[in-house]
Write a protein that holds these residues in place. Structure first.
Motif, PDB file in Angstrom:
ATOM      1  N   VAL A 136       0.861  -1.181   0.000  1.00 32.09           N
ATOM      2  CA  VAL A 136       0.000   0.000   0.000  1.00 32.09           C
ATOM      3  C   VAL A 136       0.899   1.232   0.000  1.00 32.09           C
ATOM      4  O   VAL A 136       1.867   1.300   0.769  1.00 32.09           O
ATOM      5  CB  VAL A 136      -0.907   0.041   1.246  1.00 32.09           C
ATOM      6  N   GLY A 137       0.605   2.196  -0.859  1.00 35.34           N
ATOM      7  CA  GLY A 137       1.390   3.426  -0.869  1.00 35.34           C
ATOM      8  C   GLY A 137       0.542   4.603  -1.265  1.00 35.34           C
ATOM      9  O   GLY A 137      -0.436   4.462  -2.013  1.00 35.34           O
ATOM     10  N   ILE A 138       0.915   5.770  -0.766  1.00 37.19           N
ATOM     11  CA  ILE A 138       0.145   6.979  -1.060  1.00 37.19           C
ATOM     12  C   ILE A 138       1.055   8.058  -1.642  1.00 37.19           C
ATOM     13  O   ILE A 138       2.218   8.181  -1.241  1.00 37.19           O
ATOM     14  CB  ILE A 138      -0.570   7.492   0.214  1.00 37.19           C
ATOM     15  N   GLY A 139       0.555   8.814  -2.629  1.00 37.47           N
ATOM     16  CA  GLY A 139       1.352   9.853  -3.261  1.00 37.47           C
ATOM     17  C   GLY A 139       2.577   9.245  -3.934  1.00 37.47           C
ATOM     18  O   GLY A 139       2.465   8.309  -4.730  1.00 37.47           O
ATOM     19  N   LEU A 140       3.768   9.754  -3.607  1.00 35.36           N
ATOM     20  CA  LEU A 140       4.995   9.144  -4.111  1.00 35.36           C
ATOM     21  C   LEU A 140       5.050   7.669  -3.729  1.00 35.36           C
ATOM     22  O   LEU A 140       5.539   6.837  -4.497  1.00 35.36           O
ATOM     23  CB  LEU A 140       6.219   9.865  -3.561  1.00 35.36           C
ATOM     24  N   GLY A 141       4.529   7.321  -2.540  1.00 35.01           N
ATOM     25  CA  GLY A 141       4.485   5.920  -2.135  1.00 35.01           C
ATOM     26  C   GLY A 141       3.607   5.074  -3.043  1.00 35.01           C
ATOM     27  O   GLY A 141       3.880   3.887  -3.254  1.00 35.01           O
ATOM     28  N   GLY A 142       2.554   5.671  -3.607  1.00 34.04           N
ATOM     29  CA  GLY A 142       1.734   4.957  -4.582  1.00 34.04           C
ATOM     30  C   GLY A 142       2.490   4.711  -5.868  1.00 34.04           C
ATOM     31  O   GLY A 142       2.402   3.630  -6.465  1.00 34.04           O
ATOM     32  N   MET A 143       3.252   5.716  -6.309  1.00 35.74           N
ATOM     33  CA  MET A 143       4.105   5.538  -7.485  1.00 35.74           C
ATOM     34  C   MET A 143       5.134   4.429  -7.234  1.00 35.74           C
ATOM     35  O   MET A 143       5.376   3.573  -8.093  1.00 35.74           O
ATOM     36  CB  MET A 143       4.838   6.842  -7.804  1.00 35.74           C
ATOM     37  N   THR A 144       5.740   4.458  -6.039  1.00 36.39           N
ATOM     38  CA  THR A 144       6.739   3.450  -5.682  1.00 36.39           C
ATOM     39  C   THR A 144       6.108   2.072  -5.618  1.00 36.39           C
ATOM     40  O   THR A 144       6.735   1.066  -6.004  1.00 36.39           O
ATOM     41  CB  THR A 144       7.396   3.808  -4.339  1.00 36.39           C
TER      42      THR A 144
END
Length: 264
Positions: A92-100
């Motif tokens: 699960v990632g959000i923002g840059l974490g979603g891209m990652t």
């Protein structure tokens, strides 16, 4: 908190949940740290083993000089997995974490069982790209404090900020824990994102989540389009929430995650 130091910058992580439960890895975005997922721990830690990571240069993780790349950011996650003996995990990632999260699923598909990219983009558009040069300039001249309020205001609608002063203070404190190198490095990674044409390569279950009131970071139409491009994708929007929708409406976000993960 534990830190992993081998073969790269030290990486801060937190683990919750029962030993033998399926793993869920949470990846933070720009100026976030592991505390951004606090509201998910109580809901999910009974049934899952939760790994929360601070991205390099954020929270308790060490920084390296910018620029950063998605190869570096995904390798950081895999380094911790290898250290902890994690063979497979939901991510699960959000923002840059979603891209990652998307980049990680493309890089190590056998180790990623399902993905939940949240409030993110996988290709640049002018209206999104143009917000970052002024932030780089402000932080270069005056430090992280210069972008703290601007960032928090972009994440949450005005009425949420007015009704939740204590929570907003915690969020500002989290932003201020970001190093300049980490902030600039992750922005350069974000500005290099070019994953859109690779979305059809993803075969694992994928849930793309947007915040109903997020009109810039990862709007519903953008997340819906990404869900249609992957082989096993779906999209859901979190009501009454802006960009950081897991904090703005944790009850709805947690319910969506739990319902998605119970199928595996």
């Amino acid at each position: 908190m534990p830190r992993f130091d081998a073969n790269g910058p030290s990486l801060n992580y937190v683990i919750d949940g029962p030993d033998r439960a399926p793993w869920v890895t949470f990846i933070t975005g720009i100026t976030n740290d592991t505390s951004m997922w606090d509201d998910q721990v109580t809901s999910l830690s009974k049934d899952f083993r939760l790994l929360r990571l601070d991205t390099r240069g954020h929270g308790g993780s060490g920084a390296t000089p910018p620029p950063y790349t998605f190869d570096q950011l995904t390798t950081d996650v895999i380094r911790v997995w290898d250290f902890l003996g994690i063979k497979q995990s939901h991510v699960v990632g959000i923002g840059l974490g979603g891209m990652t999260t998307v980049a990680l699923a493309l890089k190590a598909p056998r180790r990623v069982s399902a993905i939940v990219p949240t409030a993110c983009r996988v290709k640049l558009v002018p209206e999104y790209q143009k917000i970052w040069p002024p932030m780089l300039k402000k932080s270069s001249e005056s430090g992280i404090e210069a972008i703290a309020s601007i960032t928090a205001d972009r994440w949450f609608p005005e009425n949420f900020r007015a009704l939740n002063p204590a929570k907003m203070q915690k969020i500002l404190d989290m932003i201020r824990r970001t190093s300049i190198d980490g902030y600039h490095g992750c922005i350069t990674a974000l500005l290099s994102v070019n994953l859109y044409t690779h979305l059809p390569e993803l075969r694992m279950p994928a849930l793309f989540i947007s915040g109903e009131l997020d009109h810039l970071g990862g709007p519903a139409n953008v997340m819906q389009d990404m869900a249609r491009k992957v082989q096993n994708g779906q999209h859901l929007s979190i009501p009454k929430a802006g960009h950081i929708c897991n904090i703005a409406n944790p009850t709805a976000y947690n319910e969506v995650l739990a319902n998605f993960f119970e199928n595996f």
